[in-house]
Each structure stands twice: as C-alpha cells, then as structure tokens.
Design an enzyme around this catalytic site. Structure first.
Site, PDB file in Angstrom:
ATOM      1  N   LYS A 293       0.843  -1.214   0.000  1.00 45.25           N
ATOM      2  CA  LYS A 293       0.000   0.000   0.000  1.00 45.25           C
ATOM      3  C   LYS A 293       0.868   1.250   0.000  1.00 45.25           C
ATOM      4  O   LYS A 293       2.049   1.209   0.363  1.00 45.25           O
ATOM      5  CB  LYS A 293      -0.920   0.030   1.217  1.00 45.25           C
ATOM      6  CG  LYS A 293      -0.228   0.051   2.594  1.00 45.25           C
ATOM      7  CD  LYS A 293       0.117   1.403   3.157  1.00 45.25           C
ATOM      8  CE  LYS A 293       0.856   1.339   4.484  1.00 45.25           C
ATOM      9  NZ  LYS A 293       1.631   2.504   4.847  1.00 45.25           N
TER      10      LYS A 293
ATOM     11  N   ASP B 107      -1.703  -0.980  11.052  1.00 45.37           N
ATOM     12  CA  ASP B 107      -2.025  -1.115   9.621  1.00 45.37           C
ATOM     13  C   ASP B 107      -2.536  -2.508   9.262  1.00 45.37           C
ATOM     14  O   ASP B 107      -2.929  -2.751   8.122  1.00 45.37           O
ATOM     15  CB  ASP B 107      -0.782  -0.846   8.754  1.00 45.37           C
ATOM     16  CG  ASP B 107      -0.384   0.620   8.771  1.00 45.37           C
ATOM     17  OD1 ASP B 107      -1.135   1.437   9.318  1.00 45.37           O
ATOM     18  OD2 ASP B 107       0.685   0.935   8.220  1.00 45.37           O
TER      19      ASP B 107
HETATM   20  P1  ATP Z   1       4.225  -0.581   8.047  1.00 45.56           P
HETATM   21  O1  ATP Z   1       3.679   0.402   7.044  1.00 45.56           O
HETATM   22  O2  ATP Z   1       3.316  -1.754   8.355  1.00 45.56           O
HETATM   23  O3  ATP Z   1       4.805   0.056   9.273  1.00 45.56           O
HETATM   24  P2  ATP Z   1       6.826  -0.803   6.825  1.00 45.56           P
HETATM   25  O4  ATP Z   1       6.875  -1.023   5.351  1.00 45.56           O
HETATM   26  O5  ATP Z   1       7.211   0.556   7.283  1.00 45.56           O
HETATM   27  O6  ATP Z   1       5.396  -1.275   7.312  1.00 45.56           O
HETATM   28  P3  ATP Z   1       7.748  -3.417   7.404  1.00 45.56           P
HETATM   29  O7  ATP Z   1       8.268  -3.832   6.084  1.00 45.56           O
HETATM   30  O8  ATP Z   1       6.415  -3.894   7.816  1.00 45.56           O
HETATM   31  O9  ATP Z   1       7.755  -1.828   7.525  1.00 45.56           O
HETATM   32  O10 ATP Z   1       8.851  -3.823   8.491  1.00 45.56           O
HETATM   33  C1  ATP Z   1       9.016  -3.210   9.728  1.00 45.56           C
HETATM   34  C2  ATP Z   1       9.975  -4.069  10.586  1.00 45.56           C
HETATM   35  O11 ATP Z   1       9.283  -5.243  11.005  1.00 45.56           O
HETATM   36  C3  ATP Z   1      11.210  -4.544   9.831  1.00 45.56           C
HETATM   37  O12 ATP Z   1      12.300  -3.753  10.187  1.00 45.56           O
HETATM   38  C4  ATP Z   1      11.426  -5.994  10.287  1.00 45.56           C
HETATM   39  O13 ATP Z   1      12.510  -6.109  11.180  1.00 45.56           O
HETATM   40  C5  ATP Z   1      10.171  -6.376  11.066  1.00 45.56           C
HETATM   41  N1  ATP Z   1       9.434  -7.511  10.471  1.00 45.56           N
HETATM   42  C6  ATP Z   1       8.872  -8.511  11.153  1.00 45.56           C
HETATM   43  N2  ATP Z   1       8.232  -9.354  10.354  1.00 45.56           N
HETATM   44  C7  ATP Z   1       8.372  -8.906   9.105  1.00 45.56           C
HETATM   45  C8  ATP Z   1       7.921  -9.367   7.847  1.00 45.56           C
HETATM   46  N3  ATP Z   1       7.189 -10.467   7.709  1.00 45.56           N
HETATM   47  N4  ATP Z   1       8.253  -8.629   6.763  1.00 45.56           N
HETATM   48  C9  ATP Z   1       8.965  -7.489   6.903  1.00 45.56           C
HETATM   49  N5  ATP Z   1       9.439  -7.041   8.070  1.00 45.56           N
HETATM   50  C10 ATP Z   1       9.140  -7.719   9.175  1.00 45.56           C
END
Ligand code: ATP
Length: 285
Positions: free
Chosen positions: A6, A135
């Site tokens: 998203k 989220d």
């Molecule tokens: P959001 O918008 O949900 O905050 P984001 O894109 O900013 O997402 P994510 O990719 O969800 O961030 O990752 C955040 C942190 O979560 C990463 O630094 C990682 O260490 C941890 N993490 C735990 N599980 C996962 C997973 N399945 N995929 C990605 N990161 C994960």
C-alpha cells in the site's frame, strides 16, 4: 497466497493518544504488485512455527516475525494450541519502507489461518489484527479506504481509479515507523485540518492536478531533513514531470503522482537509468 502492498495517498496525524498510538486521517491505496507470497505447510506439532525467508532485514525468529506473531495471536484468541507450521515467505515488498509489507504479511497469515480453522468471528479477527499493528486490519480486505482512528476505522472508498499514474522510489535503507513518529512536528500536524475528502473527490474525477494539492504526509518533514537522498530524489522526480512527490507512510519510499501513465513510465525509464540499484523504482499496479 499473495499479499498486497500500500501507499498512503494522504497521511494526516490528528492527535497523539494516551496509548502511544497516533490518530490518523489517511487515504490507503493498495497494490497487487509489489506483493509478497506466503505459503503455510503443516509440520509436527512439537516443532512449532518455523519461518523460511531469504530477504535481508526480515527476522526469522517466529516471536519477532509478523507472520509468526500472527500465528500466536490467532491461536491465543481462538483458545487453540499452536500447530506445527512452516511458513515460507517470499519477500518482494521493500522492508521497513512505508509500504506496509510486514503488516500485509501478518494479515495474510491471519486470513490463511481463518481459511483453515474458521475459529474466530470477523470481529475477533479484526481485533486480533489491530493488536498486531495499526495497519494490519486494512490488509484483511485491502481496497482503497479512508482510515481513521489509529488504523482501526476503515471506510472503503468507491469510485477511485483502478490504477493511478504513480511511480514509487524505494531507497534500500530502512526507516522504523517509531523513529518517524518520534521526530514528527505534532503541533504543526494537528493545526492543519485533514483534506482527505477533497483528495478523494479530485481522484474520483481524475483531476490529478487538484489531487496533488491535497496529498499530504505529516511524517515526511523529519525524513527530508535527515536523508538528503530523499531531497535529491524528490527534485529529480519533480523535474521529470511529477505533479507531487511525497513520502509514503513512515518512509523512506517516495510516491510520485503524474498526469498520466505515459508520464509516469517516461520518468521511470529516466530514473532507472540515472540512479544506481540502491534505489528501486517501481510502477505499482
Ligand atoms: P508498516 O507500514 O506496516 O509500518 P513498513 O513497510 O514501514 O510497514 P515493514 O516492512 O512492515 O515496515 O517492516 C518493519 C519491521 O518489522 C522490519 O524492520 C522488520 O525487522 C520487522 N518484520 C517482522 N516481520 C516482518 C515481515 N514479515 N516482513 C517485513 N518485516 C518484518
């Protein structure tokens, strides 16, 4: 099962809550691509939950990975023993990039478990999702949505274009959502009323010039201050036809809105040639 990713076409922070979360007023827009792929395989109950994933930056311990956390939370809510499971996670959504990758994975595991066990009501599933991250509920049924509260009040928005003329620029460094929220200017954010409804109207009438005026992200100022690469990328995209360039979610991914698909594709070709692979350019779909 394939997940979605998203962007937030707008992310206005309206208050800080006593529980530490922030209240938002945001327009979430999902993509089928980029997406991650998740499969669950049965394993002996004694072996518990195993996560298999090759992507750097993704924890493999099931207590830390959002896929593993989803299994534990689902079983706890359902009063079930944790089954033996091997979770294969093929990661394509940039990690810690503001595109909701971890939240999408988490919601997808909840959906897969619900398909298997039917052990929770829809309401319990939504409450469990929210307990795993603000989220996560959105990704139980990803469609363009006006999201308020801390992420739990989700109103689907009809009539938006199926595809938007967007180009994403994802620098390959992580930003934690906690850092972005800690460094935002809360007083400045809450002083400005959200204009999400005007943004929705502009997008419905394909008036991208107006939409560009209403796009907003209250978290982005701290990111542009700290990461000069983002300033450079924004300038490049604006010089190459973008109507508006903004951080998505808690960043560092930038989303650029163009007049039409052709303009987005032309900028994609130039950007891909100009920058080294440490920035990933994506035409989302
Ligand atoms: P959001 O918008 O949900 O905050 P984001 O894109 O900013 O997402 P994510 O990719 O969800 O961030 O990752 C955040 C942190 O979560 C990463 O630094 C990682 O260490 C941890 N993490 C735990 N599980 C996962 C997973 N399945 N995929 C990605 N990161 C994960």
């Amino acid at each position: 099962m394939l997940t979605c990713s998203k962007v937030n076409l707008s992310l206005a922070v309206t208050a800080k809550r006593p529980d530490g979360y922030h209240d938002l007023d945001s327009l979430f827009y999902p993509f089928r691509n980029p997406s991650d792929e998740i499969t669950l395989k049965d394993a002996p109950a004694a072996s518990g939950v195993t996560i298999r994933c090759d992507a750097p930056g993704v924890p493999l311990e099931p207590e830390k990975n959002l896929c593993g956390k989803a299994v534990y939370a689902y079983c706890k809510a359902a009063g079930m023993n944790v089954p033996g499971l091997v979770i294969h996670l093929e990661k394509h959504i940039p990690v810690a990039a503001g595109m909701g990758g971890g939240s999408a994975d988490c919601a997808t595991v909840l959906r897969l478990l619900q398909e298997r066990f039917h052990a929770l009501s829809q309401e319990q599933l939504e409450v469990t999702a929210f307990s795993l991250g603000a989220d996560v509920p959105f990704f139980l049924n990803p469609r363009p949505s006006h999201v308020t509260g801390a992420g739990e009040r989700i109103v689907p928005v009809d009539g938006l274009p199926e595809r938007l003329p967007l180009l994403l620029a994802a620098p390959q460094f992580p930003v934690s959502a906690a850092w972005a929220y800690q460094h935002m200017d809360l007083a400045r954010a809450v002083a400005e009323p959200p204009r999400t409804n005007e943004l929705i109207d502009a997008l419905r009438s394909l008036d991208y010039e107006s939409a560009a005026q209403f796009m907003r992200n209250d978290l982005e100022h701290a990111l542009f201050d700290k990461f000069p690469l983002l300033v450079l990328l924004r300038r490049f995209l604006l010089e190459n036809g973008a109507l508006r360039v903004m951080v998505s979610g808690s960043g560092p991914t930038l989303l650029a809105l163009f007049r039409d698909d052709a303009a987005a594709q032309a900028a994609y070709a130039r950007a891909d040639a100009e920058f080294d692979p440490s920035v990933r350019f994506i035409l989302p779909a």
